[in-house]
Design a protein around this motif. Structure first.
Motif, PDB file in Angstrom:
ATOM      1  N   ASN B 263       0.997  -1.186   0.012  1.00 42.24           N
ATOM      2  CA  ASN B 263      -0.004   0.139  -0.065  1.00 42.24           C
ATOM      3  C   ASN B 263       1.077   1.058   0.041  1.00 42.24           C
ATOM      4  N   PHE B 264       0.293   2.239  -0.407  1.00 38.92           N
ATOM      5  CA  PHE B 264       0.932   3.623  -0.210  1.00 38.92           C
ATOM      6  C   PHE B 264       0.259   4.172   0.916  1.00 38.92           C
ATOM      7  N   VAL B 265       0.971   4.413   2.040  1.00 40.53           N
ATOM      8  CA  VAL B 265       0.504   5.077   3.294  1.00 40.53           C
ATOM      9  C   VAL B 265       1.347   6.201   3.516  1.00 40.53           C
ATOM     10  N   VAL B 266       0.734   7.357   2.931  1.00 39.66           N
ATOM     11  CA  VAL B 266       1.506   8.589   2.798  1.00 39.66           C
ATOM     12  C   VAL B 266       0.785   9.807   3.453  1.00 39.66           C
ATOM     13  N   ASP B 267       1.662  10.537   3.982  1.00 39.81           N
ATOM     14  CA  ASP B 267       0.966  11.991   4.552  1.00 39.81           C
ATOM     15  C   ASP B 267      -0.287  11.687   5.305  1.00 39.81           C
ATOM     16  N   ASN B 268      -0.298  10.602   6.156  1.00 39.03           N
ATOM     17  CA  ASN B 268      -1.705  10.571   6.965  1.00 39.03           C
ATOM     18  C   ASN B 268      -1.631  11.686   8.291  1.00 39.03           C
ATOM     19  N   ASN B 269      -1.713  13.177   7.947  1.00 44.49           N
ATOM     20  CA  ASN B 269      -1.308  14.076   8.663  1.00 44.49           C
ATOM     21  C   ASN B 269      -2.784  14.972   9.350  1.00 44.49           C
ATOM     22  N   HIS B 270      -3.729  14.208   8.775  1.00 40.62           N
ATOM     23  CA  HIS B 270      -4.771  15.088   8.931  1.00 40.62           C
ATOM     24  C   HIS B 270      -5.205  15.381  10.437  1.00 40.62           C
ATOM     25  N   LYS B 271      -5.661  16.452  10.767  1.00 36.89           N
ATOM     26  CA  LYS B 271      -6.162  16.634  12.201  1.00 36.89           C
ATOM     27  C   LYS B 271      -7.517  15.808  12.603  1.00 36.89           C
ATOM     28  N   ASN B 272      -7.463  15.182  13.554  1.00 40.46           N
ATOM     29  CA  ASN B 272      -8.371  14.136  14.018  1.00 40.46           C
ATOM     30  C   ASN B 272      -9.462  14.844  14.264  1.00 40.46           C
ATOM     31  N   PHE B 273     -10.513  14.627  13.588  1.00 36.10           N
ATOM     32  CA  PHE B 273     -12.043  14.995  13.542  1.00 36.10           C
ATOM     33  C   PHE B 273     -12.975  14.157  14.267  1.00 36.10           C
ATOM     34  N   ALA B 274     -12.553  12.843  14.645  1.00 38.97           N
ATOM     35  CA  ALA B 274     -13.473  11.785  15.209  1.00 38.97           C
ATOM     36  C   ALA B 274     -14.438  12.551  16.167  1.00 38.97           C
ATOM     37  N   ILE B 275     -15.741  11.719  16.184  1.00 38.60           N
ATOM     38  CA  ILE B 275     -16.860  11.856  17.146  1.00 38.60           C
ATOM     39  C   ILE B 275     -15.955  11.571  18.670  1.00 38.60           C
ATOM     40  N   PRO B 276     -16.552  12.437  19.512  1.00 35.92           N
ATOM     41  CA  PRO B 276     -16.067  12.238  20.798  1.00 35.92           C
ATOM     42  C   PRO B 276     -16.387  10.686  21.356  1.00 35.92           C
ATOM     43  N   GLY B 277     -15.437  10.156  21.806  1.00 40.42           N
ATOM     44  CA  GLY B 277     -15.827   8.768  22.408  1.00 40.42           C
ATOM     45  C   GLY B 277     -15.586   7.844  21.728  1.00 40.42           C
ATOM     46  N   SER B 278     -15.369   8.064  20.333  1.00 43.39           N
ATOM     47  CA  SER B 278     -14.974   6.679  19.344  1.00 43.39           C
ATOM     48  C   SER B 278     -13.589   6.565  19.431  1.00 43.39           C
ATOM     49  N   THR B 279     -13.574   5.215  19.046  1.00 44.56           N
ATOM     50  CA  THR B 279     -11.935   4.728  19.498  1.00 44.56           C
ATOM     51  C   THR B 279     -10.946   5.168  18.587  1.00 44.56           C
ATOM     52  N   VAL B 280     -11.457   5.631  17.509  1.00 37.53           N
ATOM     53  CA  VAL B 280     -10.407   6.354  16.586  1.00 37.53           C
ATOM     54  C   VAL B 280      -9.970   7.792  17.150  1.00 37.53           C
ATOM     55  N   GLY B 281     -10.978   8.427  17.902  1.00 35.44           N
ATOM     56  CA  GLY B 281     -10.660   9.726  18.539  1.00 35.44           C
ATOM     57  C   GLY B 281      -9.181   9.741  19.141  1.00 35.44           C
ATOM     58  N   MET B 282      -8.547   8.629  19.461  1.00 37.11           N
ATOM     59  CA  MET B 282      -7.528   8.598  20.152  1.00 37.11           C
ATOM     60  C   MET B 282      -6.260   8.689  19.339  1.00 37.11           C
ATOM     61  N   ILE B 283      -6.439   8.299  18.199  1.00 37.14           N
ATOM     62  CA  ILE B 283      -5.287   8.219  17.290  1.00 37.14           C
ATOM     63  C   ILE B 283      -4.572   9.626  16.936  1.00 37.14           C
ATOM     64  N   PRO B 284      -3.220   9.612  17.244  1.00 37.95           N
ATOM     65  CA  PRO B 284      -2.573  10.983  16.972  1.00 37.95           C
ATOM     66  C   PRO B 284      -2.476  11.094  15.450  1.00 37.95           C
ATOM     67  N   ALA B 285      -2.631  12.401  14.883  1.00 36.90           N
ATOM     68  CA  ALA B 285      -2.381  12.702  13.522  1.00 36.90           C
ATOM     69  C   ALA B 285      -1.004  12.391  13.194  1.00 36.90           C
ATOM     70  N   GLY B 286      -0.938  11.695  11.878  1.00 35.28           N
ATOM     71  CA  GLY B 286       0.475  11.415  11.501  1.00 35.28           C
ATOM     72  C   GLY B 286       0.670   9.861  11.732  1.00 35.28           C
ATOM     73  N   SER B 287      -0.136   9.004  11.953  1.00 32.98           N
ATOM     74  CA  SER B 287      -0.068   7.718  12.198  1.00 32.98           C
ATOM     75  C   SER B 287       0.004   6.873  11.028  1.00 32.98           C
ATOM     76  N   GLY B 288       0.909   6.114  10.328  1.00 32.34           N
ATOM     77  CA  GLY B 288       0.814   5.633   9.163  1.00 32.34           C
ATOM     78  C   GLY B 288      -0.036   4.379   9.250  1.00 32.34           C
TER      79      GLY B 288
END
Lengths: 422, 502
Positions: B263-288
């Motif tokens: 896969n190309f896993v590049v530039d994944n630096n988007h600000k986290n805009f997850a819904i409060p409480g969701s599991t992915v809310g904890m992911i730091p921006a910039g995680s490949g």
């Protein structure tokens, strides 16, 4: 419309008199029938046939059959779409064990003072629950939590709101020996049942390999009976089996909102059981004045389960108001609305709960909440409600004295108002 | 988990790591060629899938009718009219509806004309665009915009194909097959999703390939699923790129045997805009790539560049996030396997926790691979290429590639469960009829022995009656029609009913 004519006043008076007379009779009826009266004993024969939906196998046990056996599902867990199988379930009891369980279930002799039975809090016509926020135990006071329905317990692997028991047998001894519920002790229960000749006969038939009545056999037959409380023939089920006209347009709309990832109801209340058998922390409020109920935190000794409770099945949910572990929500509309009010909105001050990630702010319209409630009515199926015994080996009133009085009162009202019609 | 707590965990992990580090410092690089050598032999053994070996039945080919839906008409009306095997062709135009498919063998194919697509538009009001529960579902070429919930959600349907769809701003998940076995998600373009653009949940035997996913919180998430291959995807500018998770509290408890390759896993630096409480809310921006409690995850041949926190993050429930309240879900990422990957310029603007982990090994470079967890039996080849932390105890992998594993898809579709006709009659009889009828006693309906006397050699008569009952007896309630049972089952029930002796 209420129409107070002279006839109805007479009817009312008559019913009061009847119920008074009956209550006097019933009050006397708390003594066990311990006479070795062979005529009375002859009235009780345990069934040799399996309950409806069960097949009698060659080894003499009963196995459940249902339409969901036509389907498979991922990991054999029985979760998800309309046509998935059900999870593993309890069956394999003999007709005699099931029937004995039925008598025991409805018999107040199982409580400390012969005043209440299992069915006092799990009444068949109330969805095998009661209509109370929290059930009333032997002391006359409310217990800590509401009585969960017993429909489809054969499919569960966690019991009690806090999931502290793994089997129906383990569950059975909970209320029996809880001081606030049935208040009994193993010694006293065995003494009671051993003194009832009919039960001595029945246990011999149901458990031919046991030489005396044991707590294990009591809880096994209670489990046997409860595992026959199957509700899988609702209109929803007809829809699931492919008859799409079984639900009307509104009900299908409700189903779609129910299973949408906006409402997310079906993520925890997953078909076909309408529960996923998990513990979830959703942060429902406890009634005013009650201390915060920590729920499954105690069971698993884990702070992260604080305020966690079992996800209840929604089958026959229309029959079991009020809702939630402490019965704080009076109807389905209110219970549905709880989820729409936003994540953690009811957490008491100072509590830090790990609310389940499925709980969010779905922002459903009022109309959509109504449609969910409409859909929930389609999960009602009581076609396999077992028959209430007409009399019990103990000689006590079926379910309990209060219940018998109420039934008698209704009976009298029907008779009297029937006269009125003529 | 608070930063303080994470730091604490990091420091403890670090203390263990330091010892290992000194041992490994200055040793010569072990260079392994990934073009030769052994291939991965673990994973999924189809021959052990008893369900498939029992009696494989090839599901009917799509050979039904084609139903054409024109702009201004309803896709749902076409689904209602469709029979299993039919294909619904949706012409370019805008459709404002939720399409649910509770039938088997249905295909929905959008027609693209000179670039114009069939578009499902939720206008920000409707919940989900497409819900399917039937097996053998195919959806192709649709454009989906503006729904509150999901673009395409599967609920236990097996053998699904979701491909060539364009899904933009649909809310929580773009494509969300759940509780299914044997499915393909490929050639989709998805962006602007609050959780995962592609979320494979509680499923088995899945292929996710050739998708372009961007500007979502998570790009591709494999959660509580097994035997999944994620390959040849372009995953860019999400908060986290590709995730292999065990989310606690769900009824299916494991994620294992996941191959993330090419896969190309590049530039994944988007600000986290997850819904409060969701599991992915904890992911730091910039995680490949993030592996969280998933086991046997192989990462191979990916181009992982410019993810500012780290290229690959590995952790367990107790190391990262809010932790688990589920005693049945094993919290660690065990047996992670990292083969050759092209990694560059990751971790250039990382979080304090990652910096601290690196520091415990006296490193300050840009983080490629960070293991903050305490899983066991992990391995890696060519570790010298990357800036790493927490992997000194990892072994050298005893294989270098996964080329022997072409796919985890099944050779034949998951068969519908086949039940012998006689069995079908018995189950329907016991499951449905015995609610109202006993053999000799009056219940809600008349006893079976009376029905037998009336219909002796005429099962067809019973089958006809149960589909269209009429009131026959004054002293019994009218029977509700049982026409939801198909014709074959009705006749089977009738025959079984006549064969009863008690």
């Amino acid at each position: 419309m209420i129409n107070f004519n002279s006839n109805s006043i007479v009817a009312l008076l008559l019913s009061v008199i009847f119920s008074f007379l009956f209550s006097v009779n019933a009050a006397a009826n708390t003594k066990l029938n311990t006479e070795p009266n062979s005529k009375y004993r002859a009235e009780f024969t345990l069934k040799k046939t399996c309950p409806p939906s069960f097949e009698l196998m060659e080894d003499g046990t009963c196995e459940l059959r249902n339409m969901y056996q036509f389907y498979n599902s991922v990991q054999g867990r029985g979760l998800g779409g309309t046509q998935t199988s059900l999870p593993k379930h309890r069956d394999g009891f003999t007709p005699a064990q099931i029937d004995l369980g039925r008598y025991l279930f409805f018999d107040p002799a199982l409580s400390k003072d012969n005043s209440i039975s299992c069915a006092s809090c799990h009444q068949p016509e109330k969805g095998f629950s009661d209509d109370l926020d929290r059930s009333i135990g032997i002391t006359g006071e409310k217990v800590g939590r509401s009585a969960p329905t017993l429909w489809n317990v054969a499919f569960l692997d966690k019991f009690f709101w806090d999931g502290r028991a793994d089997t129906l047998e383990e569950q059975a001894v909970g209320p029996l020996f809880d001081a606030k519920e049935m208040g009994n002790s193993p010694e006293h229960l065995l003494k009671t049942l051993n003194a009832i000749p009919v039960y001595l006969d029945m246990f011999k038939v149901a458990f031919p390999n046991s030489d005396k009545i044991s707590i294990a056999d009591i809880s096994a037959s209670l489990a046997a009976f409860q595992s026959t409380l199957i509700s899988l023939n609702s209109r929803y089920d007809q829809y699931a089996h492919g008859h799409h006209d079984a639900l009307n347009e509104n009900e299908i709309k409700g189903l779609n909102i129910f299973r949408s990832f906006v409402a997310r109801c079906a993520e925890c209340h997953q078909p076909p059981l309408f529960t996923n058998n998990q513990i979830a922390v959703i942060g429902t409020p406890d009634p005013e004045g009650m201390p915060f109920d920590i729920g499954a935190e105690k069971t698993f000794n884990n702070k992260k389960n604080r305020g966690g409770f079992k996800v209840p099945t929604l089958r026959n949910i229309a029959k079991t108001a009020p809702y939630m572990h402490s019965g704080g929500m009076k109807d389905l509309r209110e219970a549905t609305e709880f989820y729409n009010k936003g994540r953690g909105h009811a957490i008491p001050e100072g509590e830090d709960l790990l609310i389940h990630w499925h709980i969010w702010e779905p922002d459903l319209q009022d109309k959509e909440l109504d449609l969910i409630v409409e859909f929930l009515q389609t999960l009602t199926d009581e076609s396999l409600t077992p028959k209430l015994p007409t009399k019990l080996p103990s000689g006590l009133p079926v379910i309990d004295r209060k219940y018998a009085q109420q039934k008698q009162k209704q009976q009298n009202n029907i008779t009297v108002s029937g006269d009125e019609d003529e | 988990m608070s930063k303080g707590k994470i730091l604490g965990v990091v420091l403890i992990a670090g203390a263990f790591a330091v010892g290992n580090y000194w041992g490994g410092l200055n040793s010569a690089a072990v260079i392994t060629s990934s073009s030769g050598g052994a291939s991965f032999s673990g994973g999924y053994d189809a021959s052990k899938d008893a369900e498939l070996n029992s009696d494989p039945v090839v599901i009917e080919e799509m050979k039904g009718e084609v139903i054409v839906v024109n702009d201004g008409e309803s896709i749902m009306a076409a689904v209602k009219a469709a029979n299993p095997g039919d294909t619904i062709q949706v012409m370019p135009g805008t459709y404002h509806e939720t399409v649910y498919v509770d039938k088997e063998n249905i295909s929905i194919v959008g027609v693209i004309k000179e670039g114009a697509r069939a578009t499902l538009d939720g206008k920000g009001i409707l919940n989900d665009a497409v819900l399917y529960s039937g097996n053998n579902f195919l959806i192709d070429n649709m454009k989906i915009i503006g729904y509150k919930g999901n673009g395409i959600m599967g609920q236990a349907g097996n053998n699904f194909i979701i491909r060539n769809n364009l899904i933009v701003d649909t809310g929580v998940y773009g494509i969300f097959p759940q509780l299914g076995k044997n499915g393909i998600v490929h050639h989709n373009i998805i962006s602007g999703i609050e959780d995962a653009a592609i979320y494979v949940g509680m499923s088995d035997n899945i292929q996710v390939s050739y998708n372009d996913v961007f500007e979502s919180v998570a790009g591709i998430e494999i959660e509580n699923s097994r035997h999944a291959i994620v390959e040849n995807n372009y995953v860019h500018n999400n908060t986290g790129g590709i995730l292999a998770f065990v989310t606690p509290g769900l009824p299916i408890k494991t994620t294992y045997d996941v191959i993330i390759r090419n896969n190309f896993v590049v530039d994944n630096n988007h600000k986290n805009f997850a819904i409060p409480g969701s599991t992915v809310g904890m992911i730091p921006a910039g995680s490949g790539i993030v592996i969280w409690a998933g086991d046997e995850v192989i990462v191979e041949g990916n181009i992982i560049t410019n993810n500012k926190t780290a290229g690959i993050l590995i952790a367990g429930h107790n190391d990262f996030g809010k932790g688990s309240n589920d005693p049945e879900s094993e919290p660690n990422s065990d047996r992670t396997m990292i083969l050759d990957n092209f990694m560059m310029n990751n971790g250039h603007d990382t979080i304090d926790e990652v910096k601290a982990l690196l520091l415990t090994e006296f490193k300050t470079g840009n983080a490629d691979i960070i293991n903050a967890g305490s899983g066991v039996d992990s391995c890696i080849i060519n570790r010298h290429r990357y800036v790493t932390a927490g992997i000194n105890s990892w072994k050298e992998c005893d294989f270098t590639n996964t080329k022997d594993i072409k796919t985890y898809l099944l050779d034949t579709p998951v068969p519908a469960r086949v039940i012998d006709k006689s069995e079908r009659g018995k189950i329907a009889y016991l499951g449905v009829c015995t609610g109202c009828h006993t053999y000799t006693d009056r219940m809600i309906g008349p006893p079976i022995n009376i029905i037998q006397a009336l219909y002796m050699d005429n099962p067809e008569g019973i089958a006809e009656y149960i589909a269209n009952p009429t009131k026959k007896r004054d002293d019994y309630p009218e029977m509700p029609p049982q026409d939801y049972l198909d014709e074959e089952t009705r006749l089977a029930v009738a025959k079984y009913m006549l064969s009863r002796k008690n």
